[in-house]
Scaffold this motif. Structure first.
Motif, PDB file in Angstrom:
ATOM      1  N   UNK A   1      10.559  -5.597  10.365  1.00  0.00           N
ATOM      2  CA  UNK A   1       9.870  -6.879  10.260  1.00  0.00           C
ATOM      3  C   UNK A   1       9.251  -7.355  11.573  1.00  0.00           C
ATOM      4  N   UNK A   2       9.083  -6.466  12.537  1.00  0.00           N
ATOM      5  CA  UNK A   2       8.549  -6.900  13.823  1.00  0.00           C
ATOM      6  C   UNK A   2       7.678  -5.806  14.443  1.00  0.00           C
ATOM      7  N   UNK A   3       6.527  -6.215  14.970  1.00  0.00           N
ATOM      8  CA  UNK A   3       5.620  -5.307  15.666  1.00  0.00           C
ATOM      9  C   UNK A   3       5.571  -5.677  17.139  1.00  0.00           C
ATOM     10  N   UNK A   4       5.611  -4.666  18.000  1.00  0.00           N
ATOM     11  CA  UNK A   4       5.417  -4.870  19.436  1.00  0.00           C
ATOM     12  C   UNK A   4       3.999  -4.435  19.772  1.00  0.00           C
ATOM     13  N   UNK A   5       3.256  -5.299  20.448  1.00  0.00           N
ATOM     14  CA  UNK A   5       1.867  -5.026  20.821  1.00  0.00           C
ATOM     15  C   UNK A   5       1.753  -5.038  22.341  1.00  0.00           C
ATOM     16  N   UNK A   6       0.993  -4.108  22.873  1.00  0.00           N
ATOM     17  CA  UNK A   6       0.676  -4.140  24.300  1.00  0.00           C
ATOM     18  C   UNK A   6      -0.729  -3.596  24.465  1.00  0.00           C
ATOM     19  N   UNK A   7      -1.438  -4.159  25.425  1.00  0.00           N
ATOM     20  CA  UNK A   7      -2.792  -3.672  25.601  1.00  0.00           C
ATOM     21  C   UNK A   7      -3.518  -4.341  26.739  1.00  0.00           C
ATOM     22  N   UNK A   8      -4.702  -3.824  26.973  1.00  0.00           N
ATOM     23  CA  UNK A   8      -5.595  -4.374  27.991  1.00  0.00           C
ATOM     24  C   UNK A   8      -7.023  -4.112  27.550  1.00  0.00           C
ATOM     25  N   UNK A   9      -7.924  -4.963  27.991  1.00  0.00           N
ATOM     26  CA  UNK A   9      -9.354  -4.757  27.752  1.00  0.00           C
ATOM     27  C   UNK A   9     -10.100  -5.286  28.975  1.00  0.00           C
ATOM     28  N   UNK A  10     -11.109  -4.545  29.411  1.00  0.00           N
ATOM     29  CA  UNK A  10     -11.940  -4.933  30.544  1.00  0.00           C
ATOM     30  C   UNK A  10     -13.395  -4.938  30.105  1.00  0.00           C
ATOM     31  N   UNK A  11     -14.102  -6.010  30.446  1.00  0.00           N
ATOM     32  CA  UNK A  11     -15.535  -6.135  30.192  1.00  0.00           C
ATOM     33  C   UNK A  11     -16.268  -5.830  31.487  1.00  0.00           C
TER      34      UNK A  11
END
Length: 191
Positions: free
Chosen positions: A153-163
């Motif tokens: 019942x749980x999602x772990x999210x990690x990330x990055x984005x560069x413009x």
């Protein structure tokens, strides 16, 4: 295990509809069958959709601009509730795009990664809030997103984005386009 098709070895290929001019692709039909005595291991694909070497373009002020070349991917159903998506593409001005994820849509769960470098901002503009972007096909994004299941019942999210090379054009901001915008976002969270 064997493949069976009601068309035999024939394939019906019709790329462009003569009336509408729309892309129809290639039609094929096949069934994957297995002996009833074999156990189901949860990874057998029963339905699959593949895209091979698709090019994506956008209509801009200066004409049609290529955004991504050789977009290739597969979506296949794994068992009664899981879908696996994997693919890649080449941003028109260089870079990379790769994704590999397994989704359980009825349970709102997923696990996988998306990585991109040099992807045109124009691909995402239709999904973003209204911002007066100037020539978003020339702005580039790089980043990655990772999604992991933590239990059922749980999602772990990690990330990055560069413009890179962003530009805005609005008389409320400046008399001409504001160019050279660089922006980076990084985060982790759970849902």
């Amino acid at each position: 295990m064997k493949f069976m098709s009601s068309w035999g070895t024939r394939r019906a290929a019709h790329w462009i509809d003569e009336t509408t001019g729309l892309f129809l692709g290639e039609v094929a039909e096949a069934y994957l069958t297995a002996a009833a005595s074999l156990p189901f291991d949860g990874s057998t694909s029963v339905i699959a959709l593949s895209i091979d070497r698709l090019d994506v373009s956008a209509r801009t002020r200066s004409g049609v601009e290529p955004l991504v070349h050789n977009l290739t991917g597969t979506i296949d159903v794994r068992g009664p509730a899981a879908v696996h998506v994997v693919g890649s593409g080449e941003p028109a001005d260089g870079g990379s795009l790769r994704w590999d994820a397994t989704l359980w849509p009825f349970e709102l769960r997923g696990e996988g990664t998306v990585r991109f470098d040099g992807l045109p901002l124009a691909l995402f503009v239709p999904f973003l809030p209204a911002v007066p972007w100037h020539e978003p096909e020339r702005s580039r994004l790089s980043g990655e997103l990772e999604v992991r299941n933590e239990g059922t019942s749980r999602l772990a999210l990690s990330g990055r984005v560069n413009l890179h090379g962003g530009a805005l054009d609005s008389p409320r901001i400046a008399p001409g386009p504001v160019r050279g915008i660089e922006l980076g976002l990084e985060g982790v969270g759970t849902w």
